[in-house]
Every structure is written in structure tokens, then in C-alpha cells.
Design an enzyme around this catalytic site. Structure first.
Site, PDB file in Angstrom:
ATOM      1  N   LYS A   1       2.552   8.254 -18.024  1.00 59.35           N
ATOM      2  CA  LYS A   1       1.124   7.931 -17.844  1.00 59.35           C
ATOM      3  C   LYS A   1       0.482   8.915 -16.860  1.00 59.35           C
ATOM      4  O   LYS A   1      -0.613   9.410 -17.094  1.00 59.35           O
ATOM      5  CB  LYS A   1       1.037   6.488 -17.349  1.00 59.35           C
ATOM      6  CG  LYS A   1       0.000   6.165 -16.343  1.00 59.35           C
ATOM      7  CD  LYS A   1       0.071   4.720 -15.937  1.00 59.35           C
ATOM      8  CE  LYS A   1       0.464   4.496 -14.491  1.00 59.35           C
ATOM      9  NZ  LYS A   1      -0.438   5.021 -13.481  1.00 59.35           N
ATOM     10  N   ASN A   2       1.209   9.213 -15.765  1.00 57.78           N
ATOM     11  CA  ASN A   2       0.618  10.054 -14.720  1.00 57.78           C
ATOM     12  C   ASN A   2       0.624  11.540 -15.082  1.00 57.78           C
ATOM     13  O   ASN A   2       0.173  12.368 -14.298  1.00 57.78           O
ATOM     14  CB  ASN A   2       1.319   9.812 -13.381  1.00 57.78           C
ATOM     15  CG  ASN A   2       0.980   8.439 -12.812  1.00 57.78           C
ATOM     16  OD1 ASN A   2       0.021   7.799 -13.260  1.00 57.78           O
ATOM     17  ND2 ASN A   2       1.758   7.973 -11.851  1.00 57.78           N
TER      18      ASN A   2
ATOM     19  N   ARG B   1      -8.268   5.520 -10.871  1.00 56.32           N
ATOM     20  CA  ARG B   1      -8.114   6.558  -9.837  1.00 56.32           C
ATOM     21  C   ARG B   1      -8.144   7.974 -10.441  1.00 56.32           C
ATOM     22  O   ARG B   1      -8.805   8.853  -9.907  1.00 56.32           O
ATOM     23  CB  ARG B   1      -6.800   6.300  -9.091  1.00 56.32           C
ATOM     24  CG  ARG B   1      -6.401   7.368  -8.104  1.00 56.32           C
ATOM     25  CD  ARG B   1      -6.767   6.981  -6.700  1.00 56.32           C
ATOM     26  NE  ARG B   1      -6.259   7.901  -5.713  1.00 56.32           N
ATOM     27  CZ  ARG B   1      -6.838   8.069  -4.528  1.00 56.32           C
ATOM     28  NH1 ARG B   1      -7.930   7.411  -4.220  1.00 56.32           N
ATOM     29  NH2 ARG B   1      -6.329   8.904  -3.649  1.00 56.32           N
TER      30      ARG B   1
ATOM     31  N   CYS C   1      -4.829   0.892  -8.597  1.00 57.34           N
ATOM     32  CA  CYS C   1      -4.012  -0.205  -8.060  1.00 57.34           C
ATOM     33  C   CYS C   1      -4.445  -0.580  -6.639  1.00 57.34           C
ATOM     34  O   CYS C   1      -4.830   0.290  -5.857  1.00 57.34           O
ATOM     35  CB  CYS C   1      -2.547   0.233  -7.965  1.00 57.34           C
ATOM     36  SG  CYS C   1      -1.657   0.147  -9.507  1.00 57.34           S
TER      37      CYS C   1
ATOM     38  N   ARG D   1      -7.112   3.876  -0.496  1.00 55.67           N
ATOM     39  CA  ARG D   1      -6.904   5.049  -1.334  1.00 55.67           C
ATOM     40  C   ARG D   1      -8.109   5.966  -1.155  1.00 55.67           C
ATOM     41  O   ARG D   1      -8.980   6.077  -2.012  1.00 55.67           O
ATOM     42  CB  ARG D   1      -6.689   4.622  -2.789  1.00 55.67           C
ATOM     43  CG  ARG D   1      -5.480   3.682  -2.848  1.00 55.67           C
ATOM     44  CD  ARG D   1      -4.923   3.491  -4.189  1.00 55.67           C
ATOM     45  NE  ARG D   1      -4.203   4.636  -4.676  1.00 55.67           N
ATOM     46  CZ  ARG D   1      -3.725   4.699  -5.915  1.00 55.67           C
ATOM     47  NH1 ARG D   1      -3.906   3.691  -6.728  1.00 55.67           N
ATOM     48  NH2 ARG D   1      -3.067   5.763  -6.334  1.00 55.67           N
TER      49      ARG D   1
ATOM     50  N   ASP E   1       6.702   4.586  -6.198  1.00 50.95           N
ATOM     51  CA  ASP E   1       6.519   3.755  -7.404  1.00 50.95           C
ATOM     52  C   ASP E   1       7.795   2.995  -7.779  1.00 50.95           C
ATOM     53  O   ASP E   1       7.744   2.038  -8.542  1.00 50.95           O
ATOM     54  CB  ASP E   1       6.094   4.623  -8.597  1.00 50.95           C
ATOM     55  CG  ASP E   1       4.712   5.211  -8.411  1.00 50.95           C
ATOM     56  OD1 ASP E   1       3.972   4.726  -7.538  1.00 50.95           O
ATOM     57  OD2 ASP E   1       4.363   6.163  -9.129  1.00 50.95           O
TER      58      ASP E   1
ATOM     59  N   ILE F   1       4.466   5.695   2.090  1.00 52.03           N
ATOM     60  CA  ILE F   1       3.269   6.278   1.464  1.00 52.03           C
ATOM     61  C   ILE F   1       2.061   5.341   1.517  1.00 52.03           C
ATOM     62  O   ILE F   1       0.961   5.770   1.863  1.00 52.03           O
ATOM     63  CB  ILE F   1       3.548   6.687  -0.012  1.00 52.03           C
ATOM     64  CG1 ILE F   1       4.865   7.456  -0.145  1.00 52.03           C
ATOM     65  CG2 ILE F   1       2.370   7.462  -0.613  1.00 52.03           C
ATOM     66  CD1 ILE F   1       4.865   8.900   0.237  1.00 52.03           C
TER      67      ILE F   1
ATOM     68  N   ARG G   1      -1.190  -1.838 -17.445  1.00 52.32           N
ATOM     69  CA  ARG G   1      -1.730  -0.505 -17.157  1.00 52.32           C
ATOM     70  C   ARG G   1      -0.662   0.580 -17.289  1.00 52.32           C
ATOM     71  O   ARG G   1      -0.997   1.733 -17.567  1.00 52.32           O
ATOM     72  CB  ARG G   1      -2.330  -0.460 -15.744  1.00 52.32           C
ATOM     73  CG  ARG G   1      -3.681  -1.159 -15.659  1.00 52.32           C
ATOM     74  CD  ARG G   1      -4.302  -0.976 -14.282  1.00 52.32           C
ATOM     75  NE  ARG G   1      -4.110   0.383 -13.830  1.00 52.32           N
ATOM     76  CZ  ARG G   1      -3.692   0.732 -12.626  1.00 52.32           C
ATOM     77  NH1 ARG G   1      -3.423  -0.179 -11.723  1.00 52.32           N
ATOM     78  NH2 ARG G   1      -3.541   1.995 -12.303  1.00 52.32           N
TER      79      ARG G   1
HETATM   80  N1  EPU Z   1      -4.487  10.094   0.520  1.00 52.79           N
HETATM   81  C1  EPU Z   1      -5.444  10.271   1.475  1.00 52.79           C
HETATM   82  N2  EPU Z   1      -6.611  10.904   1.112  1.00 52.79           N
HETATM   83  C2  EPU Z   1      -6.830  11.335  -0.157  1.00 52.79           C
HETATM   84  C3  EPU Z   1      -5.832  11.150  -1.128  1.00 52.79           C
HETATM   85  C4  EPU Z   1      -4.659  10.519  -0.757  1.00 52.79           C
HETATM   86  O1  EPU Z   1      -5.302   9.892   2.630  1.00 52.79           O
HETATM   87  O2  EPU Z   1      -7.903  11.914  -0.407  1.00 52.79           O
HETATM   88  C5  EPU Z   1      -3.229   9.421   0.893  1.00 52.79           C
HETATM   89  C6  EPU Z   1      -3.055   8.066   0.220  1.00 52.79           C
HETATM   90  O3  EPU Z   1      -3.719   7.041   0.924  1.00 52.79           O
HETATM   91  C7  EPU Z   1      -1.558   7.904   0.231  1.00 52.79           C
HETATM   92  C8  EPU Z   1      -1.056   9.331   0.092  1.00 52.79           C
HETATM   93  O4  EPU Z   1      -2.144  10.184   0.410  1.00 52.79           O
HETATM   94  O5  EPU Z   1      -1.142   7.413   1.471  1.00 52.79           O
HETATM   95  C9  EPU Z   1      -0.529   9.668  -1.268  1.00 52.79           C
HETATM   96  O6  EPU Z   1      -1.500   9.401  -2.236  1.00 52.79           O
HETATM   97  P1  EPU Z   1      -1.625  10.304  -3.535  1.00 52.79           P
HETATM   98  O7  EPU Z   1      -3.001  10.890  -3.536  1.00 52.79           O
HETATM   99  O8  EPU Z   1      -0.457  11.198  -3.670  1.00 52.79           O
HETATM  100  O9  EPU Z   1      -1.542   9.256  -4.646  1.00 52.79           O
HETATM  101  P2  EPU Z   1      -2.234   9.386  -6.012  1.00 52.79           P
HETATM  102  O10 EPU Z   1      -2.271  10.782  -6.465  1.00 52.79           O
HETATM  103  O11 EPU Z   1      -3.501   8.619  -5.951  1.00 52.79           O
HETATM  104  C10 EPU Z   1      -0.170   9.251  -7.593  1.00 52.79           C
HETATM  105  C11 EPU Z   1       0.181   8.328  -8.699  1.00 52.79           C
HETATM  106  C12 EPU Z   1       0.613   7.000  -8.090  1.00 52.79           C
HETATM  107  C13 EPU Z   1       1.778   7.247  -7.151  1.00 52.79           C
HETATM  108  C14 EPU Z   1       1.377   8.287  -6.079  1.00 52.79           C
HETATM  109  C15 EPU Z   1       2.484   8.668  -5.151  1.00 52.79           C
HETATM  110  C16 EPU Z   1      -1.355   9.060 -10.404  1.00 52.79           C
HETATM  111  C17 EPU Z   1      -2.539   8.735 -11.240  1.00 52.79           C
HETATM  112  N3  EPU Z   1      -1.000   8.123  -9.527  1.00 52.79           N
HETATM  113  O12 EPU Z   1      -1.227   8.604  -6.906  1.00 52.79           O
HETATM  114  O13 EPU Z   1       1.020   6.207  -9.165  1.00 52.79           O
HETATM  115  O14 EPU Z   1       2.108   6.046  -6.496  1.00 52.79           O
HETATM  116  O15 EPU Z   1       0.917   9.475  -6.730  1.00 52.79           O
HETATM  117  O16 EPU Z   1       3.522   9.233  -5.862  1.00 52.79           O
HETATM  118  O17 EPU Z   1      -0.741  10.096 -10.584  1.00 52.79           O
HETATM  119  C18 EPU Z   1       1.533   4.241 -10.273  1.00 52.79           C
HETATM  120  O18 EPU Z   1       1.810   4.922 -11.268  1.00 52.79           O
HETATM  121  O19 EPU Z   1       1.851   3.034 -10.144  1.00 52.79           O
HETATM  122  C19 EPU Z   1       0.830   4.865  -9.159  1.00 52.79           C
HETATM  123  C20 EPU Z   1       0.141   4.168  -8.259  1.00 52.79           C
END
Ligand code: EPU
Length: 423
Positions: A22-23, A94, A118, A123, A307, A329, A401
Site C-alpha cells: 500500500k505504501n 496522509r 491513522c 502527524r 508498523d 517513532i 485501509r
Molecule cells: N514527522 C514530523 N514532521 C513531519 C513529518 C513527520 O515530525 O513533517 C515525524 C512523525 O511525527 C513521526 C516521524 O516523523 O514521528 C516519522 O513519520 P513519517 O513521516 O516517516 O511517517 P509517514 O511517512 O507519515 C510512513 C508510512 C506509515 C509508517 C511510517 C513509519 C506511508 C503512507 N505511511 O508514514 O505507515 O508507519 O512511514 O515507517 O508511507 C501504516 O502503513 O500503517 C503507516 C502508518
């Protein structure tokens, strides 16, 4: 709202094929805005999150032809007609923010509402905003309406991530492909979905070097073409089923996965005592392992993925000893633990980031309210499969999802689980 009704006690037995991630698929859909040529996404599963990205793409003017049985979608940008993402769609998802870069490259303008996803704690999107600013884009926010306006064609620039973010890395990479200059991104995420996206873009004219390492350099090009994008196997889905099989003392062959993307989780399973046979594209969980407690700490790739923290925590309830689970995280990713404790587990939540699991414990079926997030939802189903008696999980939207037809796939493996309309 639908719910799952589970009668626990059956070990999982048989074979399961892992879906396309999915990601990874969601990011490919955003990349389709970079060119007017047809893009074919193969090995795609139409998870709820993927559907939302397709709906946003359609709303922007893209044509989508779905062939769900062939796990394929064709995307063609007939007429890019707007630079504003649909508010209702974007606020649920997201990855919607990934569209901003390609829209800026094409229009010099984009408008979004704060993206959703989520409920796993804060976030924020500060990294995205600051990254765009470093590329010469003007960003203004309108807090009253939760909106952000982006103006200007990305010019390239250097951005050092103060912390590692998967989607922000991908978003800025997409913004840089058609930028008017060179972009250097430092301290970036290295998850396998990132080199997969960069590989596709490079095959179609982009100039990206270093994806999969902490520094990515992108020379902006005037134009890219489009073509076939093969979605990589979902490493999180694979790891989730492996933990589930081990927790039920099952005999499960997880096929079409990439064990090389799961090195740390597989090593932890091995240390816990799970017996496995590992091939180049499969992992076979063999019953009879004596499970023992091992500490787990989540970390960016190639570390142990956040995850997989909820399913592995539930697995640890069946292991002998005390294990510290440290979620580094997200601060909101342990709030399913009270539900697992209500089923009989002995888990001490020390603070939002740390829990001590004392095992093994017998679990008992309970009625559980909605899951806080997708992976916690899977862990709740897993607890229901281990438990004696009936478990009911309410409002399973979050689980849908990211796990396709979960109940059908589990029934095929011998589980007793049905989906019922909560009325
Ligand atoms: N963060 C910030 N500021 C930002 C962006 C992120 O402080 O502008 C922080 C977040 O609060 C968190 C950390 O950085 O503490 C990591 O967040 P990240 O941005 O890496 O997460 P994401 O890209 O939003 C993706 C996956 C998530 C997975 C995380 C970590 C996607 C769409 N989502 O999220 O997947 O948990 O990386 O590996 O790629 C899931 O599939 O269940 C899921 C939530």
C-alpha cells in the site's frame, strides 16, 4: 459500520500470497501527475488508502482504468484541471500531500487541507513545508480552514531533514524531478518503497542518485515519460502474517514476499524462537517453536518497523519472560494495549513509548471497540485468534485501509472469523 466476530483457538495453516505494498502504490499514483503519458501500475491491491489516492487523481483530471482481478490500474492524465486537492478526500489520507510536488512542477501552484490518516499521535507536516521552502516554493497557511497554499515552481536546493520521514522524503523527491535545478536531500528515509519509486522515475527520464541511502541528489529534468510500475511486495503485511502464524503456533507459508526487506523482523522472530524456513521470496513458519521474550525497539528502516510493533507485541504475550517494547517513532501507537490487557494479557504501559510484556498469558475473547489504527487493528484480530472464546472488534474501517479482505484470507487459513454489519 462493520465488525469482525472471531472464535479463537485455531492455528493458521496453509499458504498466503503477499499483496503489493500500500505504501508503495500510493506514491506511484502521485508520480502519475508528472507526465501525460499512460502509466500502468502492476501488482496493485485496491486497499482503502489506494482507492482514496485514485479518487484524488481522478478529481484532478486523471483517467483511471481498474482491472482489480489482474491487480492492475492504468492511469492517464487527460486534462490536468485543477491545483486544489478535494478537501474531503485529502483530509482522510496522509499520502495526499504527495501530489503537491507534481502539481507545483506542472502549475506552479497547489492547495491542500491538512492531510489525515491513522490516529497514531501527532502527524505534523513541518518537514514537508520546510522542504518546499528550501526548494524556493512560497508556503502560506490558513489555520481557520486548515489549508495550505503553495506557490512557485520548485527550483532545487538543499534540505537537511532534522528527523527521518518516509513520506516527506518521497514528497520532496517527487517535487525535485522536474525542478529547475539540483536538489540535495540529506538524512532521508531509506525504506524500500523509496528506491522503488526512484527506480521507476529514473527509468522514465528522471535523474535521481542515492535513493535507499541517507543522501539523495536529484538533477531536475524538463520532462519525464511514463510506463510500467511494479509495486513491491508489502513487507509489513508479510511481517504481520508471520507474527500471526507464530502466535497461533501455525504452519504458514508466506509467499511472494521479499525477505531481504524484513531482515531485522526475521532476526527478531528467530530470537523469539519461531522456527522458519526462509527462501528468496517466501518465509515458512513452522509450528513447535518455544517462544521466549526479546526486547524490541522500533527504528527507521532498516531497523525494526513501527508498523510491526503491535503484532509483535501481541506475539510476545505468548512468549516466556519479560520483554520491553520501545516505540520510538510515534507517541500514539501503544493505545491498543489496554484492549489486549482486557483480554488477559499482562502488559505494563510505562509511558506512551514503552511497554513491558510479561508472558506467556492466556487470552480470552472480549468485545473490543474500534481500533485506533490499522496495525493496532491487525494486532487486535491476532489476539482474537489466539484467545479462547469469541472476540468482537467494532468499526473495522481502519483495518480495511491496509489489509485486503482480511476475514476471507484468514478463513482460508482455517481461522473462524466473519464480517458482520453492526447495523
Ligand atoms: N514527522 C514530523 N514532521 C513531519 C513529518 C513527520 O515530525 O513533517 C515525524 C512523525 O511525527 C513521526 C516521524 O516523523 O514521528 C516519522 O513519520 P513519517 O513521516 O516517516 O511517517 P509517514 O511517512 O507519515 C510512513 C508510512 C506509515 C509508517 C511510517 C513509519 C506511508 C503512507 N505511511 O508514514 O505507515 O508507519 O512511514 O515507517 O508511507 C501504516 O502503513 O500503517 C503507516 C502508518
Amino acid at each position: 459500520m462493520s465488525k469482525f466476530i472471531i472464535s479463537g483457538g485455531q492455528p493458521l495453516k496453509g499458504e498466503i500470497e503477499v499483496n503489493g505494498a500500500k505504501n508503495s502504490a500510493t506514491k506511484a499514483i502521485a508520480a502519475a501527475i508528472l507526465s501525460n503519458e499512460e502509466m500502468v501500475i502492476e501488482n496493485i491491491t485496491l486497499f482503502e488508502d489506494v482507492r482514496q489516492m485514485l479518487a484524488i487523481y481522478r478529481d484532478l483530471g486523471g483517467k483511471v482504468t481498474e482491472d482489480a482481478s489482474a491487480k492492475k490500474v492504468l492511469l492517464k492524465l487527460e486534462n490536468l484541471k485543477k491545483m486544489e486537492l478535494d478537501k474531503d478526500l485529502a483530509c482522510k489520507s496522509r499520502p495526499s500531500i504527495l501530489f503537491v510536488g507534481p502539481l507545483l512542477s506542472r502549475f506552479g501552484e497547489a492547495k491542500i487541507v491538512e492531510p489525515g490518516g491513522c490516529a497514531i499521535g501527532k502527524r505534523p507536516i513541518d518537514l514537508f513545508i520546510n522542504g518546499f521552502k528550501a526548494m524556493g516554493v512560497a508556503v502560506t497557511d490558513n489555520p481557520a480552514h486548515n489549508e495550505y497554499n503553495f506557490k512557485g515552481y520548485p527550483q532545487g536546493g538543499t534540505f537537511i531533514f532534522p528527523l527521518v520521514s518516509v513520506t516527506a522524503t518521497e514528497t520532496l523527491m517527487l517535487a525535485a524531478v522536474l525542478a529547475r535545478g539540483r536538489t540535495i536531500l540529506k538524512n532521508v528515509a531509506q525504506e524500500p518503497e523509496i528506491p522503488a519509486l526512484a527506480g521507476y522515475l529514473n527509468n522514465h527520464g528522471a535523474k535521481i542518485v542515492g535513493a535507499g541511502t541517507p543522501v539523495i541528489t536529484i538533477e531536475g529534468v524538463e520532462k519525464i515519460t511514463a510506463g510500467d510500475f511494479e509495486v513491491i511486495p508489502d513487507r509489513i503485511e508479510a511481517g504481520s502474517y508471520l507474527a500471526m502464524a507464530a502466535a497461533t503456533n501455525g504452519d504458514l507459508l508466506v509467499r511472494k514476499c521479499q525477505p531481504k526487506h524484513l531482515e531485522v523482523p526475521l532476526d527478531i522472530l528467530r530470537q523469539i524462537g519461531v522456527k522458519m524456513e526462509i527462501g528468496s521470496d517466501y518465509v515458512h513458519v513452522i509450528p513447535g517453536g518455544e517462544l521466549k521474550a526479546i526486547d524490541i525497539k522500533t527504528h527507521e528502516y532498516p531497523g525494526f518497523p513501527t508498523d510491526l510493533q503491535p503484532p509483535f507485541t501481541v506475539l510476545l504475550t505468548q512468549a516466556q519472560g519479560r520483554a520491553l517494547v520501545h516505540e520510538t517513532i510515534y507517541e500514539g501507537r501503544m493505545f491498543y494495549i489496554d484492549k489486549i490487557n482486557r483480554m488477559g494479557a499482562d502488559i505494563i504501559l510505562c509511558d506512551p513509548h514503552r511497554a513491558i510484556v510479561i508472558g506467556p498469558t492466556k487470552l480470552y475473547g472480549r468485545e473490543l471497540e474500534r481500533s485506533p489504527d490499522l496495525r493496532a487493528g491487525f494486532a487486535m484480530v491476532m489476539a482474537g485468534l489466539i484467545a479462547e472464546g469469541t472476540t468482537i472488534i467494532d468499526n473495522i474501517y481502519q483495518i480495511d485501509r491496509g489489509y485486503e479482505h482480511l476475514e476471507k484470507r484468514l478463513r482460508h487459513l482455517g481461522a473462524e472469523i466473519i464480517r458482520a454489519d453492526a447495523g
